[in-house]
Design a protein around this motif. Sequence first.
Motif, PDB file in Angstrom:
ATOM      1  N   UNK A   1       0.782  -1.226   0.000  1.00 21.06           N
ATOM      2  CA  UNK A   1       0.000   0.000   0.000  1.00 21.06           C
ATOM      3  C   UNK A   1       0.815   1.276   0.000  1.00 21.06           C
ATOM      4  N   UNK A   2       2.113   1.209   0.279  1.00 20.54           N
ATOM      5  CA  UNK A   2       2.890   2.444   0.393  1.00 20.54           C
ATOM      6  C   UNK A   2       3.012   3.168  -0.943  1.00 20.54           C
ATOM      7  N   UNK A   3       3.465   2.482  -1.986  1.00 17.71           N
ATOM      8  CA  UNK A   3       3.657   3.167  -3.259  1.00 17.71           C
ATOM      9  C   UNK A   3       2.328   3.664  -3.829  1.00 17.71           C
ATOM     10  N   UNK A   4       1.253   2.894  -3.614  1.00 21.46           N
ATOM     11  CA  UNK A   4      -0.057   3.384  -4.053  1.00 21.46           C
ATOM     12  C   UNK A   4      -0.438   4.644  -3.275  1.00 21.46           C
ATOM     13  N   UNK A   5      -0.117   4.672  -2.003  1.00 26.20           N
ATOM     14  CA  UNK A   5      -0.387   5.864  -1.210  1.00 26.20           C
ATOM     15  C   UNK A   5       0.412   7.072  -1.669  1.00 26.20           C
TER      16      UNK A   5
ATOM     17  N   UNK B   1      -1.204  17.488  -7.265  1.00 23.88           N
ATOM     18  CA  UNK B   1      -0.740  17.862  -8.597  1.00 23.88           C
ATOM     19  C   UNK B   1       0.760  17.742  -8.769  1.00 23.88           C
ATOM     20  N   UNK B   2       1.346  16.757  -8.110  1.00 25.34           N
ATOM     21  CA  UNK B   2       2.792  16.537  -8.140  1.00 25.34           C
ATOM     22  C   UNK B   2       3.087  15.337  -9.037  1.00 25.34           C
ATOM     23  N   UNK B   3       4.142  15.416  -9.836  1.00 30.01           N
ATOM     24  CA  UNK B   3       4.538  14.271 -10.650  1.00 30.01           C
ATOM     25  C   UNK B   3       5.239  13.223  -9.796  1.00 30.01           C
ATOM     26  N   UNK B   4       5.143  11.970 -10.232  1.00 25.76           N
ATOM     27  CA  UNK B   4       5.821  10.872  -9.548  1.00 25.76           C
ATOM     28  C   UNK B   4       6.861  10.267 -10.500  1.00 25.76           C
ATOM     29  N   UNK B   5       8.121  10.321 -10.071  1.00 21.84           N
ATOM     30  CA  UNK B   5       9.229   9.752 -10.839  1.00 21.84           C
ATOM     31  C   UNK B   5       9.713   8.508 -10.116  1.00 21.84           C
ATOM     32  N   UNK B   6       9.738   7.396 -10.812  1.00 19.55           N
ATOM     33  CA  UNK B   6      10.315   6.175 -10.247  1.00 19.55           C
ATOM     34  C   UNK B   6      11.713   5.974 -10.816  1.00 19.55           C
TER      35      UNK B   6
ATOM     36  N   UNK C   1      10.424  -2.874 -11.240  1.00 24.61           N
ATOM     37  CA  UNK C   1      10.080  -3.204  -9.854  1.00 24.61           C
ATOM     38  C   UNK C   1       8.694  -2.697  -9.476  1.00 24.61           C
ATOM     39  N   UNK C   2       8.266  -1.562 -10.048  1.00 25.00           N
ATOM     40  CA  UNK C   2       6.964  -1.017  -9.646  1.00 25.00           C
ATOM     41  C   UNK C   2       5.812  -1.921 -10.058  1.00 25.00           C
ATOM     42  N   UNK C   3       6.058  -2.873 -10.969  1.00 27.82           N
ATOM     43  CA  UNK C   3       4.996  -3.802 -11.368  1.00 27.82           C
ATOM     44  C   UNK C   3       4.530  -4.669 -10.202  1.00 27.82           C
ATOM     45  N   UNK C   4       5.387  -4.874  -9.210  1.00 30.13           N
ATOM     46  CA  UNK C   4       4.983  -5.655  -8.036  1.00 30.13           C
ATOM     47  C   UNK C   4       3.903  -4.942  -7.228  1.00 30.13           C
ATOM     48  N   UNK C   5       3.756  -3.649  -7.417  1.00 37.44           N
ATOM     49  CA  UNK C   5       2.915  -2.854  -6.516  1.00 37.44           C
ATOM     50  C   UNK C   5       1.724  -2.214  -7.218  1.00 37.44           C
ATOM     51  N   UNK C   6       1.534  -2.521  -8.507  1.00 45.90           N
ATOM     52  CA  UNK C   6       0.363  -2.059  -9.260  1.00 45.90           C
ATOM     53  C   UNK C   6       0.229  -0.535  -9.200  1.00 45.90           C
TER      54      UNK C   6
END
Length: 438
Positions: free
Chosen positions: A226-230, A239-244, A259-264
């Motif tokens: 739930x952290x990355x989704x949060x 209105x902030x961009x998210x860069x992985x 890696x982000x595929x693990x967290x949907x």
Amino acid sequence: MTTTNDLVHQLDRQHVFHSWSRQGQLDPLVIAGAEGCRMWDYAGKEYLDFSSQLVNTNIGHQHPKVIAAIKEQAETLATVAPAHANLARGEAAKRILERAPRGFSKVFFTNAGADANENAIRMARSFTGRDKILSAYRSYHGNTGSAIAATGDPRRVPNEFARGHAHFFNPYLYRSDFWASNAEEECQRALQHLRRVIECEGPEAIAAILLEPIPGTAGVLTPPPGYLRGVRELADEFGILLIFDEVMAGFGRTGRWFAFEHFDVTPDLIVFAKGVNSGYVPAGGVVVSDAISRHFDAHMFFGGLTYSGHPLAMAAIVATLDAMREEGVVENAARIGDGVLGQGLERLAHRHAIVGETRGLGVFHALELVSDRERRTPLAADAMNEIKHALLAEGMLPFVAGNRIHVVPPCIIGEDEVEQGLATLDKVLGEVSAKYAA
């Protein structure tokens, strides 16, 4: 003149200036050649590469298809300016986008991960018209101006010359900054902390949150559910961009292409390097979402590099990604991580009091070493140096960072090689545990 370890070592010490080092204290290991998961020196001593060098040789050393592609490209067109259209560059971008989520159709190529992060930050600032970048204290994003300022670890401090950076604490349950007792508490409290940082820094001033989905150099810190989704929801709310930053974790390392595929969760910009062609020729880049790409159809992008999309690097990307698909390399990383490697590390954690925790996914794991399990006291630097040198003496190339051994072999590794590596770790940890564990 016969090439020897002594000759190569002498040349290095006389003429080479090394990174992140006191130059007078260096004693670099000499490497003459490599193949697959193994390397050797000029005297014939062999090493099992359990570090993937700097966690980048995902496809292993000297893969014949990649070497052949580089040779063929060198014979056809060794270099070309980035303003020209080039087949290798277009094919490399196509291969990367085939593995990206829907909503991404452009790639900007750089020379490595650091300048990829630089340019992702530049895109975010231009797109939003805002200045600040939020990133985690437990992170590493590279050694160029904004990348090192965005980095959280202490190497940032002597290099903070770039403006507009603020930091927050990301989750790390084993050493929780939030007094959490379980993963759910750690997630909730870390997200509330990030919300307060956003509010205090001024949401209208923040261009992007820059985050490694699984921080690598900081300790292979798999986030709680739930952290990355949060984080994605907070970014959208303000209105902030998210860069992985997928430089270390991407292209098979965790048993997925990213890696982000693990967290949907899907970011707005994806930064990559390392595993995209296993470092055979330096390359990195930014995968750009369609909304941001369209913005630059009408607005100037003030960024560029002489070697952006260098044809030798692009040929290496095409051959690497094709070989990984054909040979099931990503699937192998997942199978090995869930099987012999992950299970073997769990056994080591139970066998040796010096192991405080093991964590990770795929071929991206860490053993956190302690002198006291109850107090979770980090194992001292002298003991960690002893472990590193003992592993080298036993024929293993380890990745040692702080009080951790990062277990990050190439994604192609087989079960027999994993068993060999685990046996070496078992022996060395047993010897050191007897000396240092409480």
